[in-house]
Design an enzyme around this catalytic site. Structure first.
Site, short mmCIF file in Angstrom:
data_model
loop_
_atom_site.label_atom_id
_atom_site.label_comp_id
_atom_site.label_asym_id
_atom_site.label_seq_id
_atom_site.Cartn_x
_atom_site.Cartn_y
_atom_site.Cartn_z
N ASP A 251 60.87 38.92 27.71
CA ASP A 251 60.18 38.70 26.43
C ASP A 251 58.75 38.20 26.65
OD1 ASP A 251 61.96 36.52 27.34
OD2 ASP A 251 60.92 35.33 25.84
N ASN A 252 58.42 37.88 27.91
CA ASN A 252 57.05 37.45 28.22
C ASN A 252 56.30 38.52 29.00
OD1 ASN A 252 57.44 35.00 26.94
ND2 ASN A 252 58.01 33.91 28.80
P1 AMP Z 1 58.75 30.96 25.70
O1 AMP Z 1 59.60 30.40 26.79
O2 AMP Z 1 57.65 30.06 25.26
O3 AMP Z 1 58.26 32.32 26.00
O4 AMP Z 1 59.69 31.07 24.42
C1 AMP Z 1 60.93 31.74 24.40
C2 AMP Z 1 61.39 31.91 22.97
O5 AMP Z 1 61.51 30.64 22.32
C3 AMP Z 1 60.47 32.74 22.10
O6 AMP Z 1 61.26 33.46 21.19
C4 AMP Z 1 59.66 31.67 21.39
O7 AMP Z 1 59.12 32.14 20.19
C5 AMP Z 1 60.70 30.58 21.16
N1 AMP Z 1 60.10 29.25 21.05
C6 AMP Z 1 59.52 28.52 22.03
N2 AMP Z 1 59.08 27.33 21.54
C7 AMP Z 1 59.38 27.32 20.22
C8 AMP Z 1 59.20 26.37 19.16
N3 AMP Z 1 58.60 25.20 19.36
N4 AMP Z 1 59.63 26.72 17.94
C9 AMP Z 1 60.23 27.88 17.72
N5 AMP Z 1 60.45 28.80 18.66
C10 AMP Z 1 60.03 28.54 19.90
MG MG Z 2 57.47 33.78 25.17
#
Ligand code: AMP
Ligand code: MG
Length: 502
Positions: A251-252
């Site tokens: 997803d990244n």
């Molecule tokens: P990341 O590890 O930042 O790429 O995030 C992984 C998933 O978690 C993605 O779907 C993000 O949108 C979600 N996510 C991360 N932090 C938050 C947050 N504070 N509130 C809502 N969703 C989050």
């Molecule tokens: Mg992400």
């Protein structure tokens, strides 16, 4: 428009409304990307800019939306994820280039799951500074237009140790041609929603891979090949500058091969294939520096699986994935050649480079400083080789005995190899300095800027922002940033290791 958390079916996105921040304040804006977007630099300080890019007001006739995607996180299928705290505001076409503008930290969406949709100042500063720095390093990346305080407090357990605390909330406006990820395709594929899978692929090709001009199934194969090539190019750049993403979940992974989602990323200080900045990954080190090329391939396999229903033939995917491996070997070797100033190709170059890596690993050696200093080496001066680069050693006292001999031997081979190159010392130095940055955003540098910003002082954000606009140039006024990580920063939170909390 409904921001309630939910599973969303048969749709690529959901319309949402950004949260209105209580007292937004602009900390910094990037004039470079503003100009690309056709935004007048003067307008960056306007009330309208503040309103739009803090999420306070929605622009006329636009409909902000959060995208639905899924993904594999740390090797496991994670189901629906989606923009949990990113909201796309609108798209701009300027000079025939298409740009999507997205707020990160502007509140809940249907995809927020357990999160609050918000972002803290520290991680927003890191994303803002690093995206622009990467762009100036020549690494494909999403960009950042603005960094704002929301005026709201955000609760975070930074170390995941049960000590949650309030931090300042912030909002970054990110910019990219599109924020579509591998995970957007995986979501539809997992649900066997082949109709939307095809629509998404056709949309992505039409707008972002317009040169693909093949009928039916070949179109998707060509698309996958392009994504694989761009992903590989991005990875080669990461390895070149010593960038470690830290969370290479599918997803990244941008479908355009852009570096996206700056979380617990870091820069190599000591050259170390095993290093990862991400504390969440400190056990398995799945996303360690040396594993990034493999993980990108693993992620491409997931994308291939997702696209398979559009092609229904495994072979063309396999061929492209195999090609990734051979292309990686070729491009990686070429990249390393350029880092040490070789412009012709010789059979033994791989040995020479592996020999160098062994030296670099034998005692902690700062990657950025080493490659920059190596450009000062003068042909025929083997005896001065080690002295040329010794400022890159964290523990110079360890460079004795066997390790010293190893280095001397390496300089001997390097010198022999240079003798069959026709560039003179000066020309070689110039070329090397175009691929070996002098300044990168070391974690401790970002952390000092964060500590200052927490106290309301944003000068260092501006200084680092400007410094990192010209990472390959000598900048005598900023010489202090051409330095090894100071000892106090070795184990300080935020300076060496980071959690995913943001
Ligand atoms: P990341 O590890 O930042 O790429 O995030 C992984 C998933 O978690 C993605 O779907 C993000 O949108 C979600 N996510 C991360 N932090 C938050 C947050 N504070 N509130 C809502 N969703 C989050
Ligand atoms: Mg992400």
């Amino acid at each position: 428009m409904d921001n309630t958390r939910r599973q969303v079916f048969n749709a690529a996105h959901s319309y949402v409304t950004p949260k209105i921040p209580s007292s937004p304040k602009l900390i910094h804006a990037s004039e470079d990307i503003a100009t690309e977007l056709g935004i007048d630099v003067e307008d960056l300080k306007s009330q309208k800019f503040l309103d739009l890019f803090s999420g306070s007001k929605v622009h006329n006739k636009t409909q902000p939306y959060a995208m639905a995607y899924a993904g594999h996180q740390f090797g496991n299928w994670a189901g629906q994820l989606g923009d949990g705290r990113a909201i796309n505001l609108f798209e701009i076409v300027n000079n025939e280039k298409r740009w999507a503008l997205q707020l990160k930290g502007a509140g809940e969406t249907p995809y927020s799951r357990q999160g609050d949709g918000l972002a803290v100042l520290r991680s927003s500063i890191r994303e803002y500074l690093c995206s622009e720095a990467m762009h100036h390093l020549g690494v494909p990346t999403t960009r950042a237009l603005s960094l704002m305080l929301s005026g709201d407090e955000v609760l975070r357990d930074m170390l995941y140790d049960g000590n949650a605390a309030y931090e300042k909330g912030a909002i970054v406006c990110r910019v990219a041609p599109t924020f579509i990820r591998f995970g957007n395709f995986e979501l539809f594929a997992a649900r066997q929603d082949h109709k939307n899978l095809k629509l998404l692929a056709d949309y992505t090709i039409k707008y972002f891979y317009p040169d693909i001009d093949k009928p039916s199934k070949e179109r998707y194969i060509e698309f996958f090949k392009n994504v694989a090539n761009r992903t590989l190019d991005m990875i080669i750049h990461w390895q070149r500058v010593g960038f470690v993403h830290g969370v290479m979940n599918t997803d990244n992974m941008s479908i355009l091969g852009l570096t996206i989602d700056y979380g617990p990323y870091g820069w190599l200080e000591g050259f170390d294939f095993g290093w990862t900045p991400n504390t969440t990954d400190s056990q398995n080190k799945r996303y360690r520096f040396g594993n990034q090329p493999n993980i990108a391939l693993w992620n491409l396999v997931q994308l291939a699986n997702a696209l398979y229903p559009l092609v229904e033939d495994v072979e063309p995917f396999e061929e492209i994935l195999n090609k990734y491996k051979t292309n990686f070997e070729i491009k990686s070797l070429d990249m390393m050649r350029s880092k040490i100033g070789l412009h012709t190709k010789q059979k033994n170059d791989l040995n020479l480079i592996q020999g160098l890596e062994d030296c670099l690993l034998s005692s902690e050696t700062d990657m950025t400083i080493f490659f920059r200093l190596l450009s000062d080496y003068k042909k025929g001066k083997v005896e001065k080789g080690v002295a040329t680069i010794e400022k890159a050693f964290y523990k110079p006292e360890e460079i004795i005995g066997k390790i010293l001999e190893q280095w001397k031997d390496w300089f001997e081979s390097y010198d022999q190899r240079l003798s069959i190159e026709d560039l003179d010392d000066n020309e070689r130095k110039k070329k090397m300095n175009l691929v070996n940055p002098k300044y990168v955003l070391r974690n401790y540098m970002a952390q000092i800027a964060i500590d200052d910003a927490d106290n309301g002082d944003y000068k260092l954000i501006d200084e680092l922002f400007n410094l990192l606009k010209k990472p390959y140039n000598e900048q005598p006024d900023y010489e202090k940033w051409f330095a090894k990580r100071p000892d106090w920063a070795r184990h300080k939170v935020g300076c060496s290791m980071l959690s995913c909390s943001s």
